[in-house]
Write a protein that holds these residues in place. Structure first.
Motif, PDB file in Angstrom:
ATOM      1  N   ASP A  87      46.678  66.390  50.227  1.00 30.71           N
ATOM      2  CA  ASP A  87      46.911  67.748  50.703  1.00 30.71           C
ATOM      3  C   ASP A  87      47.782  67.718  51.954  1.00 30.71           C
ATOM      4  O   ASP A  87      47.947  68.727  52.622  1.00 30.71           O
ATOM      5  N   ASP A  88      48.357  66.570  52.239  1.00 24.62           N
ATOM      6  CA  ASP A  88      49.263  66.433  53.371  1.00 24.62           C
ATOM      7  C   ASP A  88      50.696  66.495  52.841  1.00 24.62           C
ATOM      8  O   ASP A  88      51.130  65.632  52.070  1.00 24.62           O
ATOM      9  N   ALA A  89      51.416  67.554  53.237  1.00 25.88           N
ATOM     10  CA  ALA A  89      52.746  67.789  52.663  1.00 25.88           C
ATOM     11  C   ALA A  89      53.678  66.605  52.884  1.00 25.88           C
ATOM     12  O   ALA A  89      54.488  66.266  52.018  1.00 25.88           O
ATOM     13  N   SER A  90      53.554  65.978  54.037  1.00 24.91           N
ATOM     14  CA  SER A  90      54.449  64.865  54.343  1.00 24.91           C
ATOM     15  C   SER A  90      54.195  63.685  53.398  1.00 24.91           C
ATOM     16  O   SER A  90      55.129  63.049  52.902  1.00 24.91           O
ATOM     17  N   GLU A  91      52.926  63.443  53.075  1.00 25.75           N
ATOM     18  CA  GLU A  91      52.606  62.365  52.130  1.00 25.75           C
ATOM     19  C   GLU A  91      53.088  62.709  50.726  1.00 25.75           C
ATOM     20  O   GLU A  91      53.621  61.862  50.008  1.00 25.75           O
ATOM     21  N   VAL A  92      52.882  63.952  50.344  1.00 22.10           N
ATOM     22  CA  VAL A  92      53.336  64.362  49.009  1.00 22.10           C
ATOM     23  C   VAL A  92      54.850  64.227  48.920  1.00 22.10           C
ATOM     24  O   VAL A  92      55.405  63.766  47.920  1.00 22.10           O
ATOM     25  N   PHE A  93      55.542  64.610  50.011  1.00 22.47           N
ATOM     26  CA  PHE A  93      56.996  64.519  50.003  1.00 22.47           C
ATOM     27  C   PHE A  93      57.449  63.074  49.852  1.00 22.47           C
ATOM     28  O   PHE A  93      58.385  62.785  49.099  1.00 22.47           O
ATOM     29  N   ASP A  94      56.754  62.156  50.560  1.00 22.66           N
ATOM     30  CA  ASP A  94      57.140  60.740  50.430  1.00 22.66           C
ATOM     31  C   ASP A  94      57.022  60.281  48.976  1.00 22.66           C
ATOM     32  O   ASP A  94      57.875  59.557  48.469  1.00 22.66           O
ATOM     33  N   GLU A  95      55.958  60.730  48.322  1.00 18.20           N
ATOM     34  CA  GLU A  95      55.782  60.335  46.919  1.00 18.20           C
ATOM     35  C   GLU A  95      56.864  60.984  46.040  1.00 18.20           C
ATOM     36  O   GLU A  95      57.427  60.354  45.153  1.00 18.20           O
TER      37      GLU A  95
END
Lengths: 544, 726
Positions: free
Chosen positions: B507-515
């Motif tokens: 639910d962390d946008a930055s982590e999702v973006f990295d993926e």
């Protein structure tokens, strides 16, 4: 086994038929052979006048990808004539002696230029003649026109005319139909000296009423074309060169008038090439007579499309000696109709072949009937569009028979010959029955749409005239731009009124107006106009 | 910049359209116990909007504190809803989804996304559908928006980035051809970029309406062409014909950069100018002027929904691209072709896997290599990924049908208002066993749901948006959401856990973006060199942005994205469509947008200032058409066809064609224009026909007091127009 289809004629309509039939060819349903008399592959005949005067390139005339058709398995024979249809054997005989079998034969032989009876030109009676074996002689039939006299029908004609134009020749055009006028205007535009000689009082007599013709004649003269009306051409004067070859010298009219020139282009309409069908015993009127399914009245395996096809429902009991009268009317002579026929026939043949294994019932929509075709003059600066019977006068008395259910025709007109403008709208129940429009391009375009769709005109017909008015194309006038309801800032939908209110409430700079109303806080493009509103409302300008 | 300091606010972008104007949002302090105040919005200098905002942007913050906001999960109870806890709502959704899947298979569950979702949400939604639900039945509202332009762009160039050049390059253009787009109302700050072309007299606008944008051509700033609706394709074929006829093609360019010109040349031979005039209503002389102008250098051709939202939308855009290619505009330093993306993240939304046929990075779901790569990033076997689904209209049509979907999850979309043939969509939604809608408000679609999940708004969340120029922008959190409101990222994580889904859901946008960046690596829309951190450094990041690169402001300078590097010229022909006779009240309906509203209006109709300026739907009629029906400005009118009936107000304006009626699609209920549109679609893109609908127009009530006056006018007309028999 694939159905053997033979197409005679590889012009614009023939080429379209080939394109539309390609899926059936690729699917193995059809084995298609095309026999074209011209050496060149199908090209765009509509643009020949432009090509002749150098307004467009030869390659712009290319219309179809013959190689694609060949790759799909279509056999295309150009420069080849068909000399006989052997209906009992279901074959066609080619000029080179080859005999091609067919299951279905499609005639798309088109039309040739008509040459009127003129002393000095040999007349050919074609319908009794077997077509020549050499395809090149298909139209001259062994009696070529004398030097300096030509028609405009194919590439060779266009190239000859082009040479004359470039050489600065004086060109006499006989006939002021749409093709003759296009040719004349194109040639004069390319710098040639052109004279149009015609029989009637005005040009495009078949398409235009008196007003339309008069304005067109004026516009043509203004473009530099010499217009010679009321001229009944009778004979040709030739001069002989040192080799004894006769060359065109002048056209002589019934009243003794002589119109001299270097070249005479005969533009007196066209006639369907029907001799192949006629000799094969198929019924022929102005064209090959075919029913609504484009099948010959006499032979269900033979079809005709395009300029050679005369579509008429086959009369009940036709073929009995008592009912052999031939119908009036004839081919429409416009490409749109021919293309629709080509498209429809290809779809029909495909549908028949796909269902022939099954029930045999073919469910394709019928070919829609063609209504009168809109005629549009192709010329850079002269706009003429017309359709239908425009020979109706607004002041004619209605001769309504009592109890007649047909609605009356109404005519609304606008005439401004000094400015080259004329419109006549003939309507029935508010829907266009016919119209002519000269010198008003946008109005003409809109009238065309209204006619084509059978749409209702505005009750106030003058609305349609405004399209070409200066008030239509030009934007808001200065005063209107500052009208209170006029939007100044599009980004924020702020009107001049709201800005004025802000100014009167004390906002004395563009920035302050912006903070109050948001005007100018988007793209900023309206800041100049906000400044003007500020100025207009500045104390010095305030009304006392 | 890093983490937002909530009292200081944050530099972010507007929540609405794809221009993504830069703005600063600052919370307004209030005393404890006071109701929340509207946060303050200020424009921020940025190449796209240069500090300016339109009224939608200026008022966007009002929705953050709207009293209509949904603040807790809601579960249907009878005709209404009751508040529920998150665990109850999520458990119930998961249980029902599991059950439906067990009985009817994974494809019985559908997912409907939106072009307003951040890249992170769109990505996670696509992953959730394929892995947690195992369904192929996912598509999104961009199918009603960008699908035709996307299909045509991919076909011609091998890649689809709306503007394949930086927006500000338009400033230096001498000629800009706008096809079916009313930017002056839909993205007003954009028109600042038209100034150069206007000053050069080269703004050309094609629109059946004399729209606000068309008026920008006034006073010598350019040319307005007003073709009949549905004739754009013929118009463009005619322009290509004229370009060839006048020898204005760029031969060297065609030889070195394209393939297919010969076929195109032959295919347009049949569209000579007079024939085009006959079909479109645009005079030959105007067509020639436009062709010459386009060939005079520094020219751009831009398409919008007006030409794209047709059953032949893909072919129409293809023809616009063909025109740009024969003129040698595309992939040069100072000219080009582009499509103006509509929704806020309409670009990113079509790249990262919420389209039925697509995987992240703009990859094809049918491509084995693409499946292997994405499955690798997700940690699953490629075979476990479902195949292609069905496009939006087909997906919605399958609701409640045999073999269709039985449950639907809707994110960032209001299909009851925005989909064609809206009455059938409403019936379909009613036939579902489970409808879950994530929204901020009770949109017309949420109002029909079984469960509504309240989600964060733009100023309450982190993420990225990809603007109309393919530039990846940071959306930043300026304030905290209400306590029980959650991000879709969190919701998807929670549901995935309940469904025992493979893979990781953050639910962390930055982590999702990295993926997302890893999943996009090597695809056409490659983001692999990006991260929130890098974007926060303020770089202008135009994709493709592979790891180790600095991005691609202008695409195609050296080659196109096909294997041979050449652009494809694909010849097309219009399919015959018969326009019915326009009499006895029959007219052609076109739909579009207004300045004060956005999409289905679910948001903008809740902003008092916006609603006040454009409170109701109005059908625009030409004065001569209005006269035919006996209507004057402000009267009530009924617009109907076999699909539905709209009742609304009439606006009389000479700015529209006489044969055409215009309606905005922002309104609901009996004012909903999409009650009339037909669910027929483009065979390539799945785009519905929104811009050529046959309707019947009539006055709702006879105006008795005006009746007498109208009669006498008719008598005068009869006198002036002599009658006779034909």
């Amino acid at each position: 086994m694939a159905e053997r289809v033979v197409l005679v004629g590889y012009g614009m309509v023939g080429a379209r038929f080939v394109e539309e039939l390609l899926p059936s060819v690729r699917a193995g349903l059809v084995q298609l052979t095309v026999v074209g008399a011209e050496a060149a592959e199908a090209y765009n005949r509509v643009l020949l006048a432009e090509y002749a005067v150098g307004a467009t390139e030869r390659e712009s005339l290319e219309l179809t990808d013959s190689d694609e058709a060949r790759e799909a398995g279509v056999r295309i024979l150009t420069g080849t004539s068909v000399v006989e249809v052997r209906r009992s054997r279901r074959t066609v005989l080619l000029g080179d002696g080859e005999e091609l079998p067919y299951d279905r034969l499609v005639l798309a032989t088109g039309a040739r230029a008509q040459v009127p009876t003129l002393e000095g030109i040999v007349r050919v009676r074609r319908d009794a003649l077997r077509p020549p074996e050499s395809a090149e002689e298909l139209d001259s039939a062994g009696a070529p026109l004398p030097d300096g006299i030509m028609v405009m029908r194919d590439l060779t004609d266009a190239e000859r005319l082009g040479q004359s134009v470039r050489a600065g020749a004086r060109i006499v055009v006989l006939g002021a139909g749409v093709l003759g006028m296009e040719l004349a205007l194109a040639a004069v535009g390319a710098g040639a000296e052109v004279c149009v000689v015609y029989h009637d009082a005005g040009p495009m007599e078949r398409n235009l009423d008196r007003g339309g013709a008069a304005v067109l004649a004026r516009s043509a003269r203004a473009s530099g074309v010499a217009m010679v009306p009321h001229a009944r051409a009778e004979s040709i004067v030739f001069h002989e060169d040192e080799h004894g070859v006769r060359h065109f010298e002048a056209l002589v009219c019934a009243d003794g008038k002589q119109i001299a020139g270097d070249i005479l282009v005969v533009s007196c309409g066209v006639a369907a090439r029907v001799e192949l069908a006629g000799i094969a015993g198929l019924p022929v009127a102005r064209g090959v007579l075919v029913d609504e399914e484009l099948r010959s009245w006499a032979d269900p395996d033979i079809y005709a499309i395009g300029d050679c096809a005369h579509v008429e429902p086959k009369p009940e009991g036709w073929g009995n000696a008592s009912s052999s009268a031939l119908p009036a009317g004839g081919p429409l002579g416009l490409i749109g109709a021919g293309w629709r026929q080509a498209e429809w026939l290809a779809a029909r043949i495909e549908a028949e072949l796909r269902t022939s294994v099954g029930s045999g019932l073919v469910d394709t929509p019928p070919l829609p009937p063609e209504h009168s075709a809109v005629v549009m003059l192709k010329a850079e600066k002269v706009d003429v569009v017309a359709v239908g019977n425009v020979h109706v006068d607004p002041w004619d008395e209605p001769d309504h028979a009592p109890g007649c259910s047909d609605a009356a025709l109404s005519v609304a007109q606008w005439a401004d010959p000094a400015n080259g403008r004329y419109v006549s709208m003939v309507t029935r129940n508010g829907v266009l029955d016919a119209f002519v429009c000269v010198g008003m391009p946008r109005t003409a375009a809109e009238l065309t749409l209204l006619f084509e769709r059978g749409s209702e005109l505005p009750a106030d017909r003058s609305v349609l005239l405004r399209y070409d008015g200066p008030d239509y194309a030009v934007g808001l006038g200065c005063e209107e731009a500052f009208a209170p309801t006029s939007t100044v800032c599009w980004c924020n939908g702020v009107t001049a009124g709201q800005i004025t209110d802000a100014v009167l409430a004390g906002c004395d700079t563009v920035a302050r107006v912006g903070r109050e109303t948001r005007a100018g806080s988007g793209c900023g493009g309206c800041k100049g106009r906000i400044g003007e509103i500020l100025e207009r409302n500045a104390p010095a300008n305030a009304p006392l | 910049m890093g983490e937002a300091d909530e009292t200081a606010g944050a530099a972010t972008h507007c929540p609405y359209c794809a221009l993504q104007c830069a703005m600063f949002v600052r919370p307004t302090a209030v005393a404890a116990g006071e109701p929340a105040a509207v946060p303050e919005i200020t424009g921020r200098d940025f190449p796209s909007n240069r500090g300016g905002l339109c009224k939608k942007g200026w008022t966007a913050a009002e929705l953050l504190v709207s009293p209509e906001r949904i603040l807790e999960p809601m579960i249907r109870e009878g005709d209404g809803f009751r508040a529920a806890s998150w665990p109850e709502a999520l458990d119930r959704i998961a249980d029902q989804l599991r059950e439906i899947r067990a009985v009817s298979g994974a494809d019985a569950v559908g997912v409907f996304g939106g072009g307003g979702l951040t890249n992170e949400k769109a990505y996670q939604l696509g992953k959730f559908a394929r892995l947690a639900l195992g369904t192929s039945r996912i598509d999104y509202n961009g199918r009603f928006c960008m699908a035709s332009a996307a299909a045509a762009g991919n076909r011609a160039f091998g890649v689809d980035r709306g503007l394949p050049f930086p927006l500000e390059h338009l400033d230096d253009a001498e000629t800009i051809l706008l096809l079916g787009t009313n930017v002056a109302e839909t993205m007003p700050p954009f028109i600042g970029h038209l100034e150069g072309a206007r000053a050069a007299g080269g703004l050309i606008v094609v629109d059946p309406r004399r729209s606000a944008t068309a008026r920008l051509t006034d006073d010598g700033a350019g040319i307005h062409l007003q073709p009949a609706p549905g004739t754009d394709l013929v118009l463009l074929l005619g322009l290509i014909h004229i370009v060839i006829e006048l020898g204005l093609t760029d031969r060297a360019y065609l030889d070195s950069r394209t393939t297919g010109f010969e076929k195109l040349r032959r295919s347009v031979s049949r569209w000579w100018p007079q024939r085009v005039q006959e079909h479109t209503g645009v005079p030959v002389a105007t067509l020639r002027d436009v062709a010459r102008r386009l060939a005079s250098g520094r020219a751009y051709i831009l398409t919008g929904r007006g030409v794209e939202q047709h059953v032949d939308g893909t072919d129409t855009v293809t023809t616009a691209i063909n025109l740009a290619l024969v003129l040698g505009l595309v992939g040069t330093p100072d000219s080009g072709y582009g499509t103006l993306t509509g929704q806020g993240n309409g670009q990113g939304g079509r790249e990262h896997g919420q389209k039925s046929d697509q995987l992240p990075g703009y990859r094809k779901i049918t491509d084995p290599e693409a499946r292997a790569h994405v499955a690798g990033v997700w940690g699953v076997a490629p075979e476990s990924l479902p195949g292609p689904g069905v496009p939006a209209v087909e997906l919605l049509a399958s609701m409640g049908r045999e073999g269709g979907i039985r449950a639907l999850l809707v994110h960032g979309s209001n299909v009851v208002v925005s989909a064609p043939d809206a009455a059938r969509v409403r019936e379909g939604l009613a036939a579902l066993e489970l409808l879950v809608v994530s929204d901020f408000f009770f949109s017309e679609t949420a109002a029909l749901a079984d469960i509504v999940l309240p989600v964060t708004q733009w100023a309450e969340e982190e993420g990225t948006m990809t603007s109309l120029e393919g530039r990846v922008l940071r959306r930043r959190r300026a304030l905290a959401p209400p306590p029980e409101v959650r991000s879709e990222l969190w919701i998807l994580r929670e549901l995935a856990a309940r469904l025992d889904a493979p893979g990781v859901y953050s639910d962390d946008a930055s982590e999702v973006f990295d993926e997302l960046c890893r999943a996009s690596a090597g695809g056409p829309a490659d983001y692999s060199g990006l991260s929130h951190e890098l974007l926060d450094s303020g770089i202008a990041a135009h994709w493709p942005f592979p790891a180790g690169s600095t991005g691609t402001p202008r695409l195609f300078l050296d080659s196109f994205a096909h294997a041979d590097g050449l652009a494809r010229i694909v010849p097309v022909q219009p399919r015959a469509r018969v326009a019915p006779a326009q009499r006895d009240g029959v007219m052609t309906l076109i739909t579009g947008r207004l300045l004060s509203h956005y999409q289905s209006g679910a948001q903008t109709r809740r902003v008092p200032e916006l609603l006040a300026s454009e409170p109701v739907a109005q059908a625009t009629l030409h004065p001569a058409a209005a006269e035919r029906f006996g209507l004057v400005d402000g009267d009530s009118v009924e617009v109907s066809n076999s699909r539905g009936t709209v009742r609304c107000q009439v606006r009389v304006s000479a700015d529209i064609r006489y044969d055409t009626v215009f309606m905005p699609f922002h309104f609901a209920g009996e004012q909903s224009a999409n009650l009339l549109t037909e669910a027929i679609t483009d065979p390539i893109s799945g785009m519905p026909e929104f811009k050529q609908t046959t309707v019947q127009v009539r006055a709702v009530r006879a105006m008795e007091d005006r009746g007498a006056a109208a009669d006498s006018a008719a008598v005068v007309g009869a006198v002036l127009e002599a009658d006779l028999v034909g």
